[in-house]
Design a protein around this motif. Structure first.
Motif, PDB file in Angstrom:
ATOM      1  N   GLU A  35      71.665  48.827  61.873  1.00 50.90           N
ATOM      2  CA  GLU A  35      71.739  48.141  60.573  1.00 50.90           C
ATOM      3  C   GLU A  35      72.989  48.630  59.854  1.00 50.90           C
ATOM      4  OE1 GLU A  35      69.057  50.820  57.613  1.00 50.90           O
ATOM      5  OE2 GLU A  35      67.937  49.654  59.084  1.00 50.90           O
ATOM      6  N   GLU A  36      73.512  47.787  58.996  1.00 54.64           N
ATOM      7  CA  GLU A  36      74.660  48.201  58.184  1.00 54.64           C
ATOM      8  C   GLU A  36      74.695  47.396  56.904  1.00 54.64           C
ATOM      9  OE1 GLU A  36      78.569  47.564  59.863  1.00 54.64           O
ATOM     10  OE2 GLU A  36      78.016  45.617  60.609  1.00 54.64           O
ATOM     11  N   GLN A  37      75.308  48.000  55.895  1.00 52.08           N
ATOM     12  CA  GLN A  37      75.446  47.346  54.596  1.00 52.08           C
ATOM     13  C   GLN A  37      76.767  47.783  53.988  1.00 52.08           C
ATOM     14  OE1 GLN A  37      72.383  48.391  51.810  1.00 52.08           O
ATOM     15  NE2 GLN A  37      73.051  46.881  50.316  1.00 52.08           N
ATOM     16  N   ARG A  38      77.484  46.846  53.423  1.00 53.63           N
ATOM     17  CA  ARG A  38      78.702  47.177  52.687  1.00 53.63           C
ATOM     18  C   ARG A  38      78.626  46.505  51.324  1.00 53.63           C
ATOM     19  NH1 ARG A  38      82.552  43.498  56.470  1.00 53.63           N
ATOM     20  NH2 ARG A  38      81.970  41.506  55.568  1.00 53.63           N
ATOM     21  N   THR A  39      79.086  47.229  50.323  1.00 54.55           N
ATOM     22  CA  THR A  39      79.064  46.722  48.960  1.00 54.55           C
ATOM     23  C   THR A  39      80.424  46.966  48.338  1.00 54.55           C
ATOM     24  OG1 THR A  39      76.733  47.353  48.803  1.00 54.55           O
ATOM     25  CG2 THR A  39      77.879  46.858  46.742  1.00 54.55           C
ATOM     26  N   TYR A  71      79.791  51.953  52.114  1.00 58.57           N
ATOM     27  CA  TYR A  71      79.412  51.523  53.459  1.00 58.57           C
ATOM     28  C   TYR A  71      78.300  52.440  53.937  1.00 58.57           C
ATOM     29  CZ  TYR A  71      79.518  50.377  58.403  1.00 58.57           C
ATOM     30  OH  TYR A  71      79.166  49.975  59.665  1.00 58.57           O
ATOM     31  N   ASP A  72      77.245  51.840  54.489  1.00 55.65           N
ATOM     32  CA  ASP A  72      76.114  52.608  54.991  1.00 55.65           C
ATOM     33  C   ASP A  72      75.621  51.924  56.256  1.00 55.65           C
ATOM     34  OD1 ASP A  72      74.019  54.690  54.639  1.00 55.65           O
ATOM     35  OD2 ASP A  72      72.706  52.932  54.483  1.00 55.65           O
TER      36      ASP A  72
END
Length: 92
Positions: A35-39, A71-72
């Protein structure tokens, strides 16, 4: 084994600035992003492309002022360490 990957970067920009970022780990080695998330704050349009080395590059036009990137990601990685080559020549 799973590891968390991430960063929090803040820029102070005096004027609109074109930027290229290589933040995301390449999908070439013995790991897989689960999984990844960027804001981005403020939210700006981000264009992705893959360079000749297999890196995902984010291209954007950052506005003047403060730009924050978070970024996670979670990745599956091998539980075994990389091989050690004690006789590998060193670079001066």
């Amino acid at each position: 084994m799973r590891v968390r990957i991430g960063c929090n970067i803040v820029y102070e920009l005096p004027q609109p600035t074109p930027m290229l970022m290589a933040i995301r780990p390449p999908q070439l080695y013995h790991h897989k992003l689960i999984e990844e998330q960027r804001t981005l704050n403020p939210a700006v349009t981000l264009h992705d492309y893959t360079d000749s080395f297999g890196n995902t590059i984010w291209r954007l036009m950052a506005p003047a002022g403060t730009l924050s990137l978070v970024y996670d990601a979670l990745a599956d990685v091998s539980p075994y360490p990389d091989l050690i080559y004690p006789y590998l020549p060193k670079t001066p």
